[in-house]
Motif scaffolding. Sequence first.
Motif, PDB file in Angstrom:
ATOM      1  N   PRO A  28       2.758  12.867   7.334  1.00 33.69           N
ATOM      2  CA  PRO A  28       1.605  12.871   8.235  1.00 33.69           C
ATOM      3  C   PRO A  28       0.507  11.919   7.800  1.00 33.69           C
ATOM      4  O   PRO A  28      -0.115  11.260   8.626  1.00 33.69           O
ATOM      5  CB  PRO A  28       1.142  14.333   8.193  1.00 33.69           C
ATOM      6  N   SER A  29       0.266  11.843   6.483  1.00 31.82           N
ATOM      7  CA  SER A  29      -0.782  10.944   6.010  1.00 31.82           C
ATOM      8  C   SER A  29      -0.427   9.494   6.290  1.00 31.82           C
ATOM      9  O   SER A  29      -1.298   8.679   6.610  1.00 31.82           O
ATOM     10  CB  SER A  29      -1.033  11.158   4.515  1.00 31.82           C
ATOM     11  N   PHE A 120     -10.443   9.766   7.653  1.00 31.54           N
ATOM     12  CA  PHE A 120      -9.532   9.945   8.777  1.00 31.54           C
ATOM     13  C   PHE A 120      -8.062   9.789   8.389  1.00 31.54           C
ATOM     14  O   PHE A 120      -7.193  10.399   9.004  1.00 31.54           O
ATOM     15  CB  PHE A 120      -9.886   8.962   9.893  1.00 31.54           C
ATOM     16  N   GLY A 121      -7.774   8.932   7.401  1.00 31.60           N
ATOM     17  CA  GLY A 121      -6.392   8.782   6.968  1.00 31.60           C
ATOM     18  C   GLY A 121      -5.886   9.979   6.185  1.00 31.60           C
ATOM     19  O   GLY A 121      -4.705  10.277   6.178  1.00 31.60           O
ATOM     20  N   VAL A 240     -11.553  16.854  13.940  1.00 32.46           N
ATOM     21  CA  VAL A 240     -12.183  15.923  13.006  1.00 32.46           C
ATOM     22  C   VAL A 240     -12.262  16.591  11.633  1.00 32.46           C
ATOM     23  O   VAL A 240     -12.658  17.748  11.507  1.00 32.46           O
ATOM     24  CB  VAL A 240     -13.583  15.498  13.489  1.00 32.46           C
ATOM     25  N   PRO A 241     -11.831  15.895  10.578  1.00 32.63           N
ATOM     26  CA  PRO A 241     -11.907  16.493   9.252  1.00 32.63           C
ATOM     27  C   PRO A 241     -13.328  16.475   8.719  1.00 32.63           C
ATOM     28  O   PRO A 241     -14.081  15.529   8.950  1.00 32.63           O
ATOM     29  CB  PRO A 241     -10.999  15.584   8.402  1.00 32.63           C
ATOM     30  N   ASN A 242     -13.707  17.552   8.034  1.00 29.58           N
ATOM     31  CA  ASN A 242     -14.989  17.615   7.348  1.00 29.58           C
ATOM     32  C   ASN A 242     -16.159  17.257   8.260  1.00 29.58           C
ATOM     33  O   ASN A 242     -16.875  16.281   8.041  1.00 29.58           O
ATOM     34  CB  ASN A 242     -14.966  16.693   6.117  1.00 29.58           C
ATOM     35  N   LEU A 269      -9.771   8.422  15.827  1.00 31.06           N
ATOM     36  CA  LEU A 269      -9.391   8.398  14.422  1.00 31.06           C
ATOM     37  C   LEU A 269      -9.041   9.791  13.911  1.00 31.06           C
ATOM     38  O   LEU A 269      -8.182   9.954  13.049  1.00 31.06           O
ATOM     39  CB  LEU A 269     -10.524   7.801  13.584  1.00 31.06           C
ATOM     40  N   ALA A 270      -9.727  10.801  14.460  1.00 31.25           N
ATOM     41  CA  ALA A 270      -9.513  12.156  13.985  1.00 31.25           C
ATOM     42  C   ALA A 270      -8.159  12.710  14.397  1.00 31.25           C
ATOM     43  O   ALA A 270      -7.533  13.479  13.678  1.00 31.25           O
ATOM     44  CB  ALA A 270     -10.613  13.079  14.501  1.00 31.25           C
TER      45      ALA A 270
END
Length: 276
Positions: A28-29, A120-121, A240-242, A269-270
């Motif tokens: 996934p990353s 985002f990555g 969205v992360p964080n 990007l998220a």
Amino acid sequence: MAAPLPTPGVGPSPAEPAGACTSCALAPSTARLARLGLAPGRHDHVVALAGNPNTGKSTVFNALTGLRQHVGNWAGKTVARAEGGFSFGGAGYRIVDLPGTYSLLSTSTDEDVARDVLLFGRPDVVVVVVDATRLERNLPLVLQIRQITGRVVVALNLVDEARRHGITVDTRHLTRELGVPVVATAARRNEGLPELLAAIAQVATADDPPKPLRLTHHDPALEKAVADLAAQVEARFPGVPNSRWVALRLLEGDAGIEEAVRNGTLGDLATPREAA
């Protein structure tokens, strides 16, 4: 004479993975990073290499990857991108060398690239290379990255130079304070690189990694503003992360994050399209 590096071994190349990774699903990353311009390839784990300029970051990258490297540009940017592969403990790793930067605030294209990849990555591991002779200058970047992710390993590089200047850094104490592994290295002499590889593997496979570092604000009004804005970010950009980190950047006037919110690319990007 530098001792030979005993372990990374011949790992998957950026274009043609080897061994067990030839049939595994795209991590996934890797899929998320492909949206940012990472070359396609199948690996078990993705490692991002970050650090200030002149910390020996490129030396660490070269020592881990050898000749198994690919050079290009980040998508839509003129910033050079170097990535490579190595294997350790039966797993394949893709490592991407981020532009050297002093912070993740949006004041340059290099900082934008580093921030986007880390936020985002969402790489499996972030190795932050710091200069043991100028630790106080390098720690702000470490703390900024720790606010994004807990999957961090700090490579305390140039310890040979530090010794020559009579400088000693207590890596155990620093590990406790930062909450992530700190490994002493002298990459040009291959010193500490086996321990660095082991720390990368430990973090990459951790089921319960440290949480991102949360800064506490003693001003209730400020804390409420951060929480309220983070909730709005989550509502507008699900996934969205964080969101708290994004909210803090917005309150600080980060032009890059503001633009990503304004034009909607924060959501793109998220939640990138997964690669087939």
